[in-house]
Structures are given as C-alpha cells and as structure tokens.
Design an enzyme around this catalytic site. Structure first.
Site, PDB file in Angstrom:
ATOM      1  N   GLU A  51      51.336   1.115  15.148  1.00 29.72           N
ATOM      2  CA  GLU A  51      51.907   1.135  16.495  1.00 29.72           C
ATOM      3  C   GLU A  51      52.331   2.560  16.829  1.00 29.72           C
ATOM      4  OE1 GLU A  51      54.998  -2.009  16.436  1.00 29.72           O
ATOM      5  OE2 GLU A  51      53.578  -3.095  17.689  1.00 29.72           O
TER       6      GLU A  51
ATOM      7  N   CYS B  26      63.499  -1.727   9.047  1.00 25.75           N
ATOM      8  CA  CYS B  26      62.430  -1.950   8.070  1.00 25.75           C
ATOM      9  C   CYS B  26      62.118  -0.685   7.286  1.00 25.75           C
ATOM     10  CB  CYS B  26      61.186  -2.443   8.792  1.00 25.75           C
ATOM     11  SG  CYS B  26      60.733  -1.368  10.131  1.00 25.75           S
TER      12      CYS B  26
ATOM     13  N   GLU C 228      53.529  -5.705  11.701  1.00 28.20           N
ATOM     14  CA  GLU C 228      54.518  -4.727  11.224  1.00 28.20           C
ATOM     15  C   GLU C 228      55.544  -5.523  10.444  1.00 28.20           C
ATOM     16  OE1 GLU C 228      54.276  -1.551  11.548  1.00 28.20           O
ATOM     17  OE2 GLU C 228      52.749  -1.351  13.090  1.00 28.20           O
TER      18      GLU C 228
ATOM     19  N   ASN D 110      66.206  -6.511  15.409  1.00 28.16           N
ATOM     20  CA  ASN D 110      66.923  -5.299  14.993  1.00 28.16           C
ATOM     21  C   ASN D 110      66.784  -4.121  15.965  1.00 28.16           C
ATOM     22  OD1 ASN D 110      64.270  -4.993  14.223  1.00 28.16           O
ATOM     23  ND2 ASN D 110      64.738  -3.982  12.283  1.00 28.16           N
TER      24      ASN D 110
HETATM   25  P1  NAP Z   1      61.568 -12.827  11.318  1.00 24.30           P
HETATM   26  O1  NAP Z   1      62.483 -13.918  10.923  1.00 24.30           O
HETATM   27  O2  NAP Z   1      60.225 -12.787  10.715  1.00 24.30           O
HETATM   28  O3  NAP Z   1      61.467 -12.909  12.908  1.00 24.30           O
HETATM   29  C1  NAP Z   1      60.673 -12.043  13.671  1.00 24.30           C
HETATM   30  C2  NAP Z   1      60.192 -12.770  14.903  1.00 24.30           C
HETATM   31  O4  NAP Z   1      59.394 -13.872  14.522  1.00 24.30           O
HETATM   32  C3  NAP Z   1      61.310 -13.341  15.750  1.00 24.30           C
HETATM   33  O5  NAP Z   1      60.927 -13.295  17.100  1.00 24.30           O
HETATM   34  C4  NAP Z   1      61.368 -14.777  15.285  1.00 24.30           C
HETATM   35  O6  NAP Z   1      61.904 -15.644  16.243  1.00 24.30           O
HETATM   36  C5  NAP Z   1      59.902 -15.071  15.095  1.00 24.30           C
HETATM   37  N1  NAP Z   1      59.634 -16.185  14.209  1.00 24.30           N
HETATM   38  C6  NAP Z   1      60.429 -16.747  13.270  1.00 24.30           C
HETATM   39  N2  NAP Z   1      59.806 -17.783  12.681  1.00 24.30           N
HETATM   40  C7  NAP Z   1      58.576 -17.866  13.250  1.00 24.30           C
HETATM   41  C8  NAP Z   1      57.459 -18.711  13.053  1.00 24.30           C
HETATM   42  N3  NAP Z   1      57.454 -19.682  12.131  1.00 24.30           N
HETATM   43  N4  NAP Z   1      56.372 -18.511  13.816  1.00 24.30           N
HETATM   44  C9  NAP Z   1      56.339 -17.531  14.729  1.00 24.30           C
HETATM   45  N5  NAP Z   1      57.368 -16.700  14.964  1.00 24.30           N
HETATM   46  C10 NAP Z   1      58.467 -16.848  14.214  1.00 24.30           C
HETATM   47  O7  NAP Z   1      62.179 -11.405  11.037  1.00 24.30           O
HETATM   48  P2  NAP Z   1      63.630 -10.863  11.442  1.00 24.30           P
HETATM   49  O8  NAP Z   1      64.606 -11.423  10.495  1.00 24.30           O
HETATM   50  O9  NAP Z   1      63.860 -11.044  12.888  1.00 24.30           O
HETATM   51  O10 NAP Z   1      63.433  -9.292  11.205  1.00 24.30           O
HETATM   52  C11 NAP Z   1      63.614  -8.719   9.970  1.00 24.30           C
HETATM   53  C12 NAP Z   1      62.296  -8.424   9.295  1.00 24.30           C
HETATM   54  O11 NAP Z   1      61.447  -7.700  10.168  1.00 24.30           O
HETATM   55  C13 NAP Z   1      62.494  -7.539   8.091  1.00 24.30           C
HETATM   56  O12 NAP Z   1      61.692  -7.966   7.029  1.00 24.30           O
HETATM   57  C14 NAP Z   1      62.025  -6.169   8.577  1.00 24.30           C
HETATM   58  O13 NAP Z   1      61.595  -5.315   7.568  1.00 24.30           O
HETATM   59  C15 NAP Z   1      60.951  -6.554   9.521  1.00 24.30           C
HETATM   60  N6  NAP Z   1      60.720  -5.470  10.496  1.00 24.30           N
HETATM   61  C16 NAP Z   1      59.580  -4.752  10.375  1.00 24.30           C
HETATM   62  C17 NAP Z   1      59.340  -3.710  11.243  1.00 24.30           C
HETATM   63  C18 NAP Z   1      58.088  -2.914  11.122  1.00 24.30           C
HETATM   64  O14 NAP Z   1      57.772  -2.186  12.060  1.00 24.30           O
HETATM   65  N7  NAP Z   1      57.338  -3.003  10.040  1.00 24.30           N
HETATM   66  C19 NAP Z   1      60.261  -3.399  12.245  1.00 24.30           C
HETATM   67  C20 NAP Z   1      61.422  -4.148  12.334  1.00 24.30           C
HETATM   68  C21 NAP Z   1      61.628  -5.203  11.446  1.00 24.30           C
HETATM   69  P3  NAP Z   1      63.296 -16.385  16.036  1.00 24.30           P
HETATM   70  O15 NAP Z   1      64.179 -15.425  15.320  1.00 24.30           O
HETATM   71  O16 NAP Z   1      63.724 -16.668  17.402  1.00 24.30           O
HETATM   72  O17 NAP Z   1      62.994 -17.604  15.233  1.00 24.30           O
END
Ligand code: NAP
Length: 492
Positions: free
Chosen positions: A470, A296, A262, A163
């Site tokens: 962070e 997020c 995060e 994102n």
């Molecule tokens: P995600 O599916 O958890 O993916 C995040 C990262 O993890 C991507 O690089 C993804 O790679 C990787 N990943 C996926 N499956 C994995 C596994 N089994 N093992 C290790 N890495 C893995 O999250 P997203 O859909 O990209 O992002 C949305 C989420 O992030 C929301 O819940 C949002 O609230 C949260 N977020 C939090 C913050 C914060 O600062 N707290 C900031 C931004 C977003 P691939 O996609 O290549 O599989």
C-alpha cells in the site's frame, strides 16, 4: 497513579465533533444499532447503525453502479477531486483529530499526526492518478505491436482495523478512487466514526455519493462472507490480524478475487554495539510507543548486543519513564488508553509470565485503578525466549528487551518468527546496517530510525505479514488490471 484531567473546553469541542458525524450514510432505514465507546472513559459516544447483510448488498450495488461511471471519468478529473478532498481533510483537521482521539484514544497530537499522514495518501494518489503506467513493445517476430494499459479492477471491498482509523481508510480509498473504482468500506466496529467523516468529506470534494459506501456493522464475518461470494467484488484489501486475513484469503481463493493483505507484525529492533546510543534509544522509544504501541510496525522484540546493552536499557527506561499516561484529550498526555479491557488483561498476563520466566521488570507493569483502559509504559529486560511475550504480537506499551552476542545470532532470532512486516537496525557501520537489513525477513527496514511509514514507500510485509503493498506507485497497481492490445502491423 492519578491521570490528568481534561480541559472542559476540549471536552466540549470533542463532543461537538462527535455530534457532527452523520452516523447512517447508507440511509436504508436500519433501526438496529451498536455502541461505540471512548476507551479513555468507557462511556458510549455513538450508536451507529448495525447494518444487515441485505443493507451491505444494497451498498455494494450502489458502489458497483457508481464505479462503472466513475471508471470513465478522466484521470485529470479524479485527480482534481482528490486534491480538493486533501484540502478539505486538512481544513477539517480539528474535527477529525477529535473524533479519532475520542473513538480510538490516541493523544490529540498523535491524532493530528494521523490526519496529516492520512490526508497525505489522498494528495499522493491525486498526483499518481495523472501518471497511469503502460508501455509498448514490438513482437520479436514482427507482425504486431503490443500495447499494455492498466484498467481499474472494478468494485473493491476495503476492510480496516481500529488502530489507525483514518490512515488505514484513506490508504485504501484514495488509490481505488484515483484509478476509477467504487468501494464498500467496512471500518472496525470499535472505531467506525472517523471513516464516516472521511466519506462525507470525499463527497463534499466531488466524489459521487454512491461511489464510496461505508457499512457499519457488528457482523463482520457474515458481512465479508456475503460480499466475497457476490460476483461484483473484484478486489479485497484488508488490514488486520493474520487469522482473519487468512479466512478472507480462503474466500478470495474460492471466488478468485485479487487480494491485498496487510497483516500482523512481530518487528525485531536490533541495536548493535556500534550504534549511536542516543539515536538507538530515541528510535526504539518511537518504534515502541507510537500509537501506544498499537501498531503493526511497533518494535515488538528489542534485541540488543551485549556490549551496549546496559547503557541502552538505562537510557531507554529513562525515556519510557517520561511517557505521560492519560486521556488523549488532556494537555501533555503522550500515552493514551489502549483499545479495550481485553488488551489490558493481556498485558498483565504477558508481564506476569515474563517475570515468572526470569525477566527483569524495569518499569511499569500495571494498569492504574479507575475508568478507562490504561496501561503503564512498561520495560522488561532480559526476556527469555521461552516467555510468551517473546513470541507474540504485544500491541501495547510494553517493551520486551533481550540480549545477543553475535550478528549471526541476532539475525537468526530476528527471523525466527512466522511474521515479516517491519524491522529496525541500529548501527553506525553502514556495511553492517545494510548487510543485516538484506538478511532480515521483512518488507520494511528502518535503518537508524524508528519510523518506516511514508506515503511514498511501498508498505507491506512478507511471510505471514501479508501480500501486496500500500502507498507509493505499487499501491495504485493493487487496484488495477493489466490489459494488452495486440495490434496487427503490416509485414515489412
Ligand atoms: P482484526 O480483528 O483482524 O480486525 C480487522 C478488521 O477485520 C476489522 O474491521 C474487523 O471488524 C474485521 N473482521 C473481524 N473479524 C472478521 C471476519 N471474520 N471476517 C471479516 N472481517 C472481520 O484486527 P484488529 O484487532 O482490528 O487489528 C489488529 C491487527 O491488525 C494486528 O495484528 C496488527 O498487526 C494488524 N495491522 C496490520 C497493519 C498492516 O498494515 N500490516 C496495520 C494495522 C494493523 P470488527 O472489529 O468490527 O469485527
């Protein structure tokens, strides 16, 4: 609904930016690739290498070796390199913004905003690098002086979401470099291109070529299990969903790796009767629609007190109506596509379910026909707690509004979630604003404003929203170990 057309010159400059990305920075002869698509057109825009686990382990070896040398450089040197990187990132903002918009979809103006925000982390840590923390104290019973210092933790594994492809990368890479650590970075497979450009610019600024290794892969689960089990990784910093974060925490526990998480949010935005209406409406629209709601810290549950609710919903709906939906490259667009079709189908389901449960659909609610993953700015009022949307992270341009009577009720509902990342309070009564803010389960509280992110602030959450912080000075400590020296002294 017809979407705005994109100026040919802008398409050409975005294509040129994409063509300039060096897709294979590891240069290990990997032949497998995967497709990256523009969410506004669904067209393939790049085919980076799909690195194997063996490739990732080579990358880890490089970062680890380079990190050992980097850790011995002076803070002044690391700071100077980061300052140069900041200047170069800003110099190349047109290129970076176009790559961000093309792979992630956000409107170009927001992509420029992300470039500045992301570069600000680099400048912030260029400055922080010069102020390593440490202290000394006397042994209370005499005989020694205790010195504490901060040492770089060692090789880091940095995993980022789609994102904010640039800001999430620099928010991790910059502090790691500042304190003297090497890094293996794994961007989301949906948006790997921006991180590749950032890594290239770091090298141009003087970061050793092996220090920051960007691994593009479709096999994120295999990648992380292999690297987390390798004794060389001393720190994992992850931004993404709570589900994946807890899998990584399990691996970190097994191998005793320091972790920053995060994770997901479910931010409540509370508007009290004594709020300034205009401020509350403006703040709520920003907190909802920034990044198309794919943030997020997005306002996920807008809770409004009965006395101001009708006027707020009226004003908020009118402002949301002003959102211009379309390809982020098109002039005047303020709401770009969402990331993929799965997200669009999810919003359709959530809206239908909310209406079925009695919510009042005030605006939008559907996806326009045609190519691209678009969804209208949507407002749902009087959403009951039984609707799915009241209990899930929406991650899109759909606003869910519910009403409350008393302060106690508002706090109880705001805290009635496993998450605790951001929250927002709108009230002109400073005592009430602070009292309520104190009682919210949240790492960050926006008071009378819809933005909490700032490089100088410790970004992070409580409960299922994560561990660690962070940005700010706290963000630097995540990449350091405390060490103490016990210095023998003559007895007096
Ligand atoms: P995600 O599916 O958890 O993916 C995040 C990262 O993890 C991507 O690089 C993804 O790679 C990787 N990943 C996926 N499956 C994995 C596994 N089994 N093992 C290790 N890495 C893995 O999250 P997203 O859909 O990209 O992002 C949305 C989420 O992030 C929301 O819940 C949002 O609230 C949260 N977020 C939090 C913050 C914060 O600062 N707290 C900031 C931004 C977003 P691939 O996609 O290549 O599989």
């Amino acid at each position: 609904m017809t979407l705005r057309t994109v100026d040919q010159q802008l398409i050409e400059s975005a294509d040129a930016a994409l063509a300039s990305v060096v897709l294979d920075r590891l240069d290990l002869g990997t032949t497998a690739t995967f497709e990256v698509r523009d969410p506004a057109t669904e067209r393939v825009i790049a085919t980076p290498p799909d690195h194997s686990i063996e490739d990732a382990l080579v990358a880890l070896g490089r970062a680890d070796a380079a990190g050992k040398t980097w850790a011995r450089t002076t803070a002044r040197h690391r700071s100077d390199v980061l300052h140069r990187a900041y200047d170069l990132l800003i110099e190349q903002k047109d290129r970076l913004a176009r790559v961000i918009t093309r792979e992630m979809g956000k409107p170009l103006a927001e992509a420029y905003g992300e470039v500045q925000y992301a570069a600000d982390y680099v400048r912030w840590y260029a400055e922080e690098a010069l102020r390593p923390a440490g202290n000394f104290r006397e042994n209370p019973v005499g005989g020694s002086t205790i010195l504490t210092t901060r040492a770089p933790i060692g090789t880091t594994l940095l995993i980022t979401p789609w994102n904010f492809p640039m800001a999430m990368a620099t928010r991790k890479i910059a502090p790691a470099i500042a304190v003297g650590c090497g890094a293996v970075v794994k961007p989301a497979a949906l948006t790997p291109l921006t991180t590749l450009v950032v890594a290239e610019i770091f090298v141009e600024a003087g970061v050793p070529a092996d220090l920051v290794q960007v691994v593009t892969t479709k096999n994120s689960a295999g990648f992380s299990s292999a690297l987390m089990a390798d004794g060389r990784v001393r720190k994992v910093s992850f931004t993404g969903s709570t589900g994946i974060g807890s899998v990584l925490l399990g691996q970190a526990a097994e191998h005793v790796i320091k972790s920053s998480m995060e994770l997901g949010g479910n931010a409540p935005l509370l508007v009290f009767d004594d709020a300034d209406l205009e401020r509350a409406v403006e703040g709520a629209v920003v907190a909802k629609l920034r990044n198309g709601g794919q943030s997020c810290v997005a306002a996920n549950r807008i809770l409004v007190q009965d006395g101001i609710a009708d006027a707020f919903v009226e004003g908020f709906t009118e402002k949301m109506r002003e959102a211009v939906l379309g390809n982020g490259l098109a002039e005047g667009v303020t709401l770009g596509p969402v990331i993929d079709d799965r997200a669009v189908r999810g919003f359709e389901r959530l809206v239908a379910d909310a209406v079925e449960h009695g919510a009042d659909l005030r605006l939008g609610g559907s996806a326009p026909e045609g190519d691209g993953h678009f969804f209208e700015a949507t407002v749902l009022d009087r959403v009951p707690e039984t609707a799915e949307i009241a209990n899930t992270e929406i991650f899109g341009p759909v606003a869910s509004i519910a009403r409350f009577g008393t302060e106690e009720e508002a706090i109880e509902r705001a805290n009635g979630t496993p998450f605790g990342l951001a929250s927002y309070v709108f009230s002109e009564n400073i005592d009430r604003a602070f009292d309520v803010a104190d009682r919210l389960d949240a790492g960050m509280v926006g008071i009378n404003q819809g933005i909490v992110s700032n490089v100088a602030a410790p970004f992070g959450g409580v409960k299922a929203s994560g561990l660690g912080r962070e940005g700010s000075g706290e963000g630097l400590e995540e990449y350091q170990e405390i060490r103490f020296y016990n210095l023998a002294r003559r007895a007096r």
